[in-house]
Scaffold this motif. Structure first.
Motif, PDB file in Angstrom:
ATOM      1  N   TYR A  86       0.811  -1.226   0.000  1.00 45.68           N
ATOM      2  CA  TYR A  86       0.000   0.000   0.000  1.00 45.68           C
ATOM      3  C   TYR A  86       0.840   1.269   0.000  1.00 45.68           C
ATOM      4  CZ  TYR A  86      -3.257  -3.607   1.403  1.00 45.68           C
ATOM      5  OH  TYR A  86      -3.998  -4.761   1.454  1.00 45.68           O
ATOM      6  N   ASP A  95      -0.907  12.321  -9.187  1.00 44.63           N
ATOM      7  CA  ASP A  95      -1.160  11.381 -10.280  1.00 44.63           C
ATOM      8  C   ASP A  95      -1.985  12.071 -11.371  1.00 44.63           C
ATOM      9  OD1 ASP A  95      -3.832  11.350  -9.519  1.00 44.63           O
ATOM     10  OD2 ASP A  95      -3.848   9.260  -8.882  1.00 44.63           O
ATOM     11  N   ASP A 106      -4.911  12.092 -12.135  1.00 49.57           N
ATOM     12  CA  ASP A 106      -6.200  12.617 -11.692  1.00 49.57           C
ATOM     13  C   ASP A 106      -6.041  13.672 -10.601  1.00 49.57           C
ATOM     14  OD1 ASP A 106      -7.767  10.962 -13.395  1.00 49.57           O
ATOM     15  OD2 ASP A 106      -7.362   9.280 -12.040  1.00 49.57           O
ATOM     16  N   PHE A 141      -4.533  13.411  -7.645  1.00 48.86           N
ATOM     17  CA  PHE A 141      -4.510  12.983  -6.244  1.00 48.86           C
ATOM     18  C   PHE A 141      -3.107  13.112  -5.652  1.00 48.86           C
ATOM     19  CE2 PHE A 141      -8.346  10.878  -7.770  1.00 48.86           C
ATOM     20  CZ  PHE A 141      -9.238  11.319  -6.799  1.00 48.86           C
ATOM     21  N   PHE A 196      -4.541   5.760  -5.437  1.00 47.49           N
ATOM     22  CA  PHE A 196      -4.970   7.164  -5.468  1.00 47.49           C
ATOM     23  C   PHE A 196      -5.324   7.645  -4.067  1.00 47.49           C
ATOM     24  CE2 PHE A 196      -9.622   7.454  -4.806  1.00 47.49           C
ATOM     25  CZ  PHE A 196      -9.939   6.108  -4.723  1.00 47.49           C
ATOM     26  N   LYS A 206      -4.463   4.623   2.414  1.00 49.27           N
ATOM     27  CA  LYS A 206      -5.167   3.617   3.212  1.00 49.27           C
ATOM     28  C   LYS A 206      -4.636   3.646   4.642  1.00 49.27           C
ATOM     29  CE  LYS A 206      -6.512   0.719  -0.622  1.00 49.27           C
ATOM     30  NZ  LYS A 206      -7.395  -0.423  -0.731  1.00 49.27           N
ATOM     31  N   PHE A 228      -5.989   2.541   7.396  1.00 53.42           N
ATOM     32  CA  PHE A 228      -6.089   1.263   8.108  1.00 53.42           C
ATOM     33  C   PHE A 228      -4.822   0.448   7.865  1.00 53.42           C
ATOM     34  CE2 PHE A 228      -7.030  -3.221   8.248  1.00 53.42           C
ATOM     35  CZ  PHE A 228      -7.837  -3.386   9.353  1.00 53.42           C
ATOM     36  N   ASN A 234     -12.736   8.299   5.040  1.00 57.86           N
ATOM     37  CA  ASN A 234     -13.411   7.303   5.862  1.00 57.86           C
ATOM     38  C   ASN A 234     -12.622   7.196   7.171  1.00 57.86           C
ATOM     39  OD1 ASN A 234     -14.556   5.073   7.054  1.00 57.86           O
ATOM     40  ND2 ASN A 234     -14.469   3.778   5.239  1.00 57.86           N
ATOM     41  N   ASP A 251     -20.676   9.356   9.759  1.00 61.09           N
ATOM     42  CA  ASP A 251     -20.101   8.038   9.463  1.00 61.09           C
ATOM     43  C   ASP A 251     -19.788   7.993   7.976  1.00 61.09           C
ATOM     44  OD1 ASP A 251     -19.330   5.436   9.389  1.00 61.09           O
ATOM     45  OD2 ASP A 251     -21.317   4.596   9.751  1.00 61.09           O
ATOM     46  N   ARG A 289     -18.091   7.375   4.250  1.00 57.79           N
ATOM     47  CA  ARG A 289     -17.344   6.475   3.380  1.00 57.79           C
ATOM     48  C   ARG A 289     -16.525   7.345   2.453  1.00 57.79           C
ATOM     49  NH1 ARG A 289     -20.320   4.836   6.435  1.00 57.79           N
ATOM     50  NH2 ARG A 289     -21.287   2.792   6.626  1.00 57.79           N
ATOM     51  N   MET A 290     -15.407   6.808   1.984  1.00 55.65           N
ATOM     52  CA  MET A 290     -14.557   7.612   1.118  1.00 55.65           C
ATOM     53  C   MET A 290     -15.131   7.678  -0.291  1.00 55.65           C
ATOM     54  SD  MET A 290     -10.720   7.251  -0.209  1.00 55.65           S
ATOM     55  CE  MET A 290     -11.416   6.366  -1.576  1.00 55.65           C
ATOM     56  N   VAL A 291     -15.509   8.850  -0.706  1.00 57.41           N
ATOM     57  CA  VAL A 291     -15.982   9.127  -2.063  1.00 57.41           C
ATOM     58  C   VAL A 291     -15.130  10.260  -2.608  1.00 57.41           C
ATOM     59  CG1 VAL A 291     -17.920   9.930  -3.459  1.00 57.41           C
ATOM     60  CG2 VAL A 291     -18.337   8.469  -1.468  1.00 57.41           C
ATOM     61  N   MET A 292     -14.500  10.068  -3.745  1.00 58.82           N
ATOM     62  CA  MET A 292     -13.652  11.131  -4.278  1.00 58.82           C
ATOM     63  C   MET A 292     -14.478  12.407  -4.475  1.00 58.82           C
ATOM     64  SD  MET A 292     -13.065  10.085  -8.290  1.00 58.82           S
ATOM     65  CE  MET A 292     -12.640  11.731  -8.848  1.00 58.82           C
ATOM     66  N   MET A 311     -12.626   0.036   7.953  1.00 59.40           N
ATOM     67  CA  MET A 311     -11.560   0.598   7.140  1.00 59.40           C
ATOM     68  C   MET A 311     -11.481   2.107   7.323  1.00 59.40           C
ATOM     69  SD  MET A 311      -9.674  -1.338   5.239  1.00 59.40           S
ATOM     70  CE  MET A 311      -9.542  -2.940   4.445  1.00 59.40           C
ATOM     71  N   ASP A 343      -9.517   5.542   5.295  1.00 58.96           N
ATOM     72  CA  ASP A 343      -8.646   6.043   4.230  1.00 58.96           C
ATOM     73  C   ASP A 343      -9.073   7.446   3.842  1.00 58.96           C
ATOM     74  OD1 ASP A 343     -11.028   5.314   3.049  1.00 58.96           O
ATOM     75  OD2 ASP A 343     -10.155   4.133   1.447  1.00 58.96           O
TER      76      ASP A 343
END
Lengths: 253, 485
Positions: free
Chosen positions: A53, A65, A67, A69, A134, A137, A139, A176, A194, A196-199, A226, A228
């Motif tokens: 990772y 990168d 995109d 990131f 991208f 992580k 975790f 996240n 709570d 979640r990872m969304v770009m 998780m 990230d």
């Protein structure tokens, strides 16, 4: 179905003395609980690791990168902040959690790899890392450095070099779970709940990046599950900004 | 199948007319993580977490009684040939703190536990996670590709990736040598469906298992390949958290999750799901069955149709269903070329024509029906009302359809026509099935037509003439919209 209300199991590991050992093989870390059929565990053949990772950051500046990131970060080993569930991460909760001072110069320091801070009697180290994805992580970072993966706060810092002043750019973040982000000391993005990872989940107001050095700082809190984040700068049209370079100090003080 | 784009005004208009408390199914539809609702020997079945499940005779009223061994979480079921394949996760997605999981499949000739043929085969493991890797093997869903008959299984939860593997549709076992492919992150309870050249991956986002505070919602991305990449309407890959909303909390129902497609054919698609909390049932988790619509190439949940007062509008010519009675002119207003009036004149509101003003001249017995220009008149306003304790069909109760403020009831006749009978008797020819079609319009069918075994639908056989006829999914003749009166 995932039981988000599950009990957080905080394992106390032994801090690895040699960072290079952290990249020795595939990651292996039981998130907790007893063995199950087919479950994998640590073995000499499958030692704990940050790979695949992360790789160590180098002294050579790197661009985002394609995109946009940002893939180079200084990550502090997680601060213990037990939470049995992520549903407690209201706006006021995370502000209290993130504006608590855990270590000196928390909102101004630009650490070097290997720098250490002491939080509640526990010595935590900064790691200069390049993520191979991208996203970063967290975790896997916590697991790779043999620290608790659940019930934690992560701090992240990177240095963004701009070839010129850039106006009307925005910091775009997914995380996240909940997180807060600062650009050059100014609060830029808050992601509560709570998450979640969304770009491009949360995007800052229009910002100006200075010519030269800019500091991006973030804090991510997570209970179970998780963790990230992904961060990039976008322009007025929402397109990624890629003509930047990232550089962090890879030599310990 | 003919695919049409419907102006968004229709469901929005419909929504405005709905009562505030559209509820889920009747009976005891208590379940969590339901499998796709399937039909077996004239009954409907779904299985849930922990074993067991629900049975319904008609698709509207549900009770416990389905039997599934193996425990674990979030099963799925699919009929393949003359057998049923059941997939389930042997573990529970972090229950006990671990993420080592196993997906198993098993067969049964029937889902009816009282049948002598009811016997599950020995389950076989088709996918797993070792507790370390970026995946937790729970929440399986089966997908049989209509293009080539290949069988796929998606699985996973928030711990790492959603993955897809290929199964052998003859054995239900993993295809030898097949390797998992990562297709999404940050969701769970995925399901694949196919339509018009696209594979759609539906996933449940948000927080599970927190009752009325669960933020569960169902989202979708699509791909031209079964193994992805699946991107949403903004071009965001589901491997980066993408997903277009299909259904979220609504009415008094919170936290929809675990999508399962029910394709009834003839342009009627529905889906099963559960809500984390039904506020009318003490916040318990309940099964629901909703219409599935398609707009601009994307699936979206239809509204829970529970009736109100409407104009019933034919898509054929745009005329409204009405009693064939005298048109009664309204008093007032300006006529002719001076209708616009002069500036400064007082603007006096004109009241609507009332039922009492016109209904005294209506015949006492059956009244014929026709289609005409909608003019806000009482003989054009229909009250659509769920009939209690009369059962229903998949996902909905039967409705009676009466002229608002009267007992004059839309009724199917033995000569396969429709009339307004003077009273509602509860007879099958006065109970109506109203299914929302994938384009957002509706199909209206009587429960029974006297002396006729064939299912018939309300149809505009002429621009101004309604009748009952076999439903033609390719035509506007039998498509209707319910609009605010």
């Amino acid at each position: 179905m995932k039981m988000h209300g599950k009990i957080v199991i905080l394992s106390i590991g032994v801090l690895s003395a040699c960072s290079t050992a952290l990249f020795s093989a595939d990651s292996a870390a039981p998130p907790g609980g007893g063995p199950r059929p087919g479950a994998r565990d640590y073995t000499p053949e499958h030692p704990r690791s940050l790979a695949p990772y992360f790789v160590p950051a180098t002294s050579t500046p790197r661009a985002p990168d394609k995109d946009g990131f940002l893939q180079r970060w200084l990550l502090l080993e997680p601060i213990r902040k037990p939470n049995r569930s992520n549903i407690v991460f209201t706006d006021s909760y995370i502000r209290d959690a993130f504006y608590t001072e855990y270590f000196p110069n928390q909102f101004t320091v630009v650490p070097r790899h290997g720098d250490k801070v002491t939080v509640a009697g526990e010595e935590l180290a900064w790691h200069a890392l390049d993520t191979t994805n991208f996203n970063v992580k967290l975790f896997r970072f916590a697991d790779g450095v043999n620290k608790p993966t659940y019930g934690v706060i992560f701090w992240a810092v990177t240095v963004v070099h701009c070839p010129r002043e850039m106006r009307d750019v925005r910091l775009a973040v997914g995380s996240n779970s909940a997180s807060m982000w600062w650009v050059n000391g100014e609060e830029a993005v808050v992601l509560s709940g709570d998450r979640r990872m969304v770009m491009d989940d949360g995007v800052s107001r229009r910002l100006t990046l200075k010519e030269g050095r800019n500091i991006v700082r973030g804090a991510v809190i997570n209970g179970p599950g998780m963790s990230d984040f992904c961060v990039r700068f976008i322009d007025e049209n929402g397109d990624p900004i890629t003509d930047l370079t990232l550089n962090v100090e890879t030599v310990a003080n | 199948m003919k695919m049409r784009i419907l102006a968004t005004v229709v469901p929005v208009t419909l929504l405005l007319c709905l009562p505030p408390s559209a509820r889920a199914l009747e009976g005891e539809p208590f379940i969590h993580d339901p499998s796709t609702v399937v039909e077996c020997e004239g009954k409907y079945y779904t299985f849930g977490t922990g074993g067991g499940g629900l049975i319904s005779e008609d698709g509207w009223t549900w009770r416990g009684g389905a039997v599934r061994p193996g425990g674990g979480a979030a099963p799925d079921v699919m009929k393949i040939g003359d057998r049923y394949l059941v997939a389930y996760g042997a573990t529970g997605g972090g229950l006990g703190g671990g993420h080592a999981g196993r997906i198993l499949t098993m067969w049964n000739k029937t889902l009816n536990p009282e049948s002598p043929d009811f016997k599950y085969s020995e389950p076989v493991v088709v996918a797993s996670s070792d507790g370390v890797e970026d995946c937790d093997a729970i929440d399986p869903s089966l997908f049989l590709d209509p293009n080539d008959g290949r069988l796929w299984l998606t699985y996973g939860t928030y711990f790492g990736f959603i993955r897809i593997v290929e199964l052998d549709p003859k054995t239900g076992a993993r295809v030898p040598g097949n390797e998992p492919v990562n297709i999404a992150i940050d969701c769970e309870a995925t399901a694949l469906i196919y339509r018009d050249g696209w594979y759609y991956l539906l996933g449940t986002h948000g927080t599970c298992c927190d009752g009325v505070n669960s933020t569960y919602n169902i989202r979708v991305g699509r791909s031209d390949k079964v193994t992805g990449p699946f991107v949403d309407n903004m071009g965001i890959d589901m491997l980066r958290g993408g997903g277009k909303l299909v259904v979220a909390a609504n009415g008094r129902l919170i936290g929809p999750g675990h999508f399962g497609l029910i394709d009834l054919g003839d342009g009627v698609q529905k889906f099963s799901c559960h809500y984390e909390a039904d506020l009318d049932r003490g916040g318990r988790s309940v099964l629901d069955i909703r219409a599935l619509l398609w707009k601009d190439g994307w699936p979206v949940a239809g509204e829970q149709f529970m009736g109100a007062v409407f104009q019933i509008h034919s898509e054929r010519k745009g005329y409204a269903l009405e009693l064939a009675v005298d048109f009664v002119r309204m008093a007032g207003g300006r006529r002719g070329g001076r209708g616009a009036g002069r500036s400064g004149e007082p603007l006096t509101p004109i009241p609507l024509q009332t039922l009492a003003e016109v209904s005294t001249n209506w015949p006492d017995g059956n009244i014929g029906l026709r289609l005409g220009d909608y003019m806000l008149r009482p003989h054009q306003k229909w009250a659509v009302t769920p009939v209690t304790n009369a059962g229903g069909y998949l996902g909905s109760p039967w409705f009676k359809i009466t002229i608002a403020g009267t007992d004059r009831t839309l009724t199917a006749t033995a000569d396969r026509e429709v009339v307004a009978a003077p009273a509602f008797t509860g007879a099958p020819e006065q109970l109506w099935r109203i299914d929302q079609l994938v384009d957002g319009t509706f199909r209206i069918m009587p429960k029974a037509v006297p002396g006729c075994d064939e299912p018939l639908a309300l149809t505009a056989i002429g621009a101004s003439t309604p009748t009952l006829a076999k439903f033609d999914p390719e035509s506007d003749k039998a498509r209707w919209t319910f609009r605010a009166p």
